[in-house]
Write an enzyme that holds these catalytic residues in place. Structure first.
Site, mmCIF file in Angstrom:
data_model
loop_
_atom_site.group_PDB
_atom_site.id
_atom_site.type_symbol
_atom_site.label_atom_id
_atom_site.label_comp_id
_atom_site.label_asym_id
_atom_site.label_seq_id
_atom_site.Cartn_x
_atom_site.Cartn_y
_atom_site.Cartn_z
ATOM 1 N N GLY A 143 0.841 -1.195 0.000
ATOM 2 C CA GLY A 143 0.000 0.000 0.000
ATOM 3 C C GLY A 143 0.873 1.241 0.000
ATOM 4 N N ARG A 160 14.244 9.294 -2.366
ATOM 5 C CA ARG A 160 15.203 10.388 -2.600
ATOM 6 C C ARG A 160 16.397 10.280 -1.658
ATOM 7 N NH1 ARG A 160 15.371 15.272 0.161
ATOM 8 N NH2 ARG A 160 16.165 17.118 -0.930
ATOM 9 N N ARG A 188 20.233 9.792 -2.792
ATOM 10 C CA ARG A 188 21.249 10.803 -2.455
ATOM 11 C C ARG A 188 22.345 10.219 -1.571
ATOM 12 N NH1 ARG A 188 18.338 16.072 -3.430
ATOM 13 N NH2 ARG A 188 18.118 15.758 -5.672
ATOM 14 N N GLY A 234 5.069 -2.067 3.616
ATOM 15 C CA GLY A 234 4.406 -2.594 4.806
ATOM 16 C C GLY A 234 4.878 -3.998 5.144
ATOM 17 N N GLY A 274 3.817 -7.070 4.459
ATOM 18 C CA GLY A 274 3.996 -8.054 3.388
ATOM 19 C C GLY A 274 5.265 -7.769 2.597
ATOM 20 N N ASP A 302 -1.080 2.464 8.567
ATOM 21 C CA ASP A 302 -1.786 1.804 9.684
ATOM 22 C C ASP A 302 -1.018 1.769 10.998
ATOM 23 O OD1 ASP A 302 -3.937 1.260 8.097
ATOM 24 O OD2 ASP A 302 -3.239 -0.747 7.526
ATOM 25 N N GLU A 335 -16.758 11.166 20.365
ATOM 26 C CA GLU A 335 -17.457 10.622 21.553
ATOM 27 C C GLU A 335 -17.067 9.169 21.775
ATOM 28 O OE1 GLU A 335 -18.645 14.078 20.733
ATOM 29 O OE2 GLU A 335 -19.086 13.202 22.690
ATOM 30 N N ARG A 388 -26.936 15.623 27.128
ATOM 31 C CA ARG A 388 -26.107 16.596 27.848
ATOM 32 C C ARG A 388 -26.068 17.953 27.139
ATOM 33 N NH1 ARG A 388 -20.626 14.712 28.049
ATOM 34 N NH2 ARG A 388 -21.162 12.956 26.724
ATOM 35 N N HIS A 427 -9.746 6.635 0.222
ATOM 36 C CA HIS A 427 -8.359 6.750 -0.241
ATOM 37 C C HIS A 427 -7.741 8.132 -0.094
ATOM 38 C CE1 HIS A 427 -9.178 2.755 -1.798
ATOM 39 N NE2 HIS A 427 -7.873 2.611 -1.777
#
Ligand code: ADP
Length: 321
Positions: free
Chosen positions: A11, A21, A25, A102, A104, A127, A187, A211, A251
């Protein structure tokens, strides 16, 4: 080592470009050629790789997504696929690989290491579910994107006496939902981990109405036991006082320019990864622990899943009163 390669996989996450980058570098600085592998393991198997010049990585620091693109690939999960990947690297004279991605993707890096290909992983996943590191590239940006949306939704909710159900990403891990709940003033928060029922949500929102609150927000992780539309429908049937509206952020949470935090994290991790590889420390993931980068064996980080600190669930509960 004279030539290494870098890929972004799984992902996409904001800050992947900043990491690419930094790797390119650092390669220039250490006098090592850095190849970019396009479309992750799929591109590796196709031999789709080329030298990353300094110019190619200029102007990408602030861009979301990944210029190298990412892809999912089933073939690389098989031993034949992995041997083919190793052959492609040999054909191109590549002596080590840096995988940015990630859980995987890092397993793929471990597979390369286990075949004798020097490999180092950089954790990138919105995540925040990667074990062994305090945080991963993209988490901070995604959280800020979510907070921006929650803040806007609260403005409009207040004008109309509405309660919003906001569904955020997190299939297996509710980190983004919990943090959005605490920092966005929700909440109640529902995650795959916390087992909050639809009835508990109804009670909590109704309580806010009684409330005298003019708005209420429930944050739902996509991996919760029920989906946003189902929950919104349930709450409508319950007549809790507020009008109910549902927003699925989807997304948009993956895109956008990386925050200062993610740019720095990606930059430090990229340079550190190159140095690990050149020092012969293969089979490692660059982890962020406290304020520093440290190596953690990929075999360890891919064997476990990072859990949400119980303190955060507690904070979410206390702050929603
Ligand atoms: P993420 O890296 O975001 O967790 P995935 O789990 O989809 O995303 O993994 C991305 C890619 O990494 C897969 O499409 C596959 O090519 C490779 N991969 C995943 N698991 C393994 C594994 N156990 N061995 C080798 N490669 C893997």
């Amino acid at each position: 080592m004279k030539r290494i390669a870098v890929m972004t996989s799984g992902g996409d996450a904001p800050g992947m470009n900043a990491a690419v980058r930094a790797v390119a570098r650092a390669g220039l600085d250490r006098d090592v050629e850095v190849y970019g592998i396009r479309q992750a393991y799929q591109g590796l198997l196709a031999g789709d790789m080329a030298l990353l010049s300094s110019r190619e990585v200029s102007g990408i620091l602030q861009r979301g997504g990944t210029v190298l693109q990412t892809a999912r690939n089933e073939e690389f999960k098989t031993p034949q696929g992995q041997r083919k990947g190793k052959r492609r690297l040999n054909e191109n004279g590549i002596e080590g690989v840096i995988v940015i991605g990630g859980d995987g993707s890092l397993r793929g890096a471990l597979a390369l290491h286990n075949m004798g290909v020097p490999a180092v992983g950089i954790p990138a996943s919105i995540d925040n579910d990667i074990w062994g590191t305090d945080t991963s590239i993209g988490v901070d940006t995604a959280l800020n994107t979510i907070l921006d949306a929650v803040d806007r939704l609260r403005d409009t909710a207040t004008s109309h006496n509405r309660a919003f159900v906001v569904e955020v990403m997190g299939r297996d891990c509710g980190y983004l939902a919990v943090m959005a709940g605490i920092l966005g003033g929700a909440e109640i928060v529902v995650t795959p981990e916390n087992g909050v029922t639809m009835n508990e949500i109804a009670v909590s929102l109704e309580d806010a109405y009684i409330r005298g609150k003019t708005h209420a927000i429930a944050v739902l992780a996509e991996g919760a036991p029920y989906q946003g539309p189902e929950l919104a429908h349930y709450l409508e049937q319950k007549h809790i006082g507020f009008e109910i509206r549902l927003t699925i952020l989807g997304h948009t949470q993956r895109g956008g320019s990386p925050t200062a935090f993610d740019r720095l994290l990606a930059t430090r991790m990229g340079v550190y990864a190159v140095d690990l590889l050149l020092a012969g420390e293969t089979g490692m993931m660059v982890a962020r622990v406290g304020r520093e980068q440290v190596p953690v064996p990929l075999a360890e980080s891919t064997a476990k899943t990072r859990l949400i600190t119980p303190e955060y669930f507690n904070l979410a509960r206390i702050l929603s009163r």
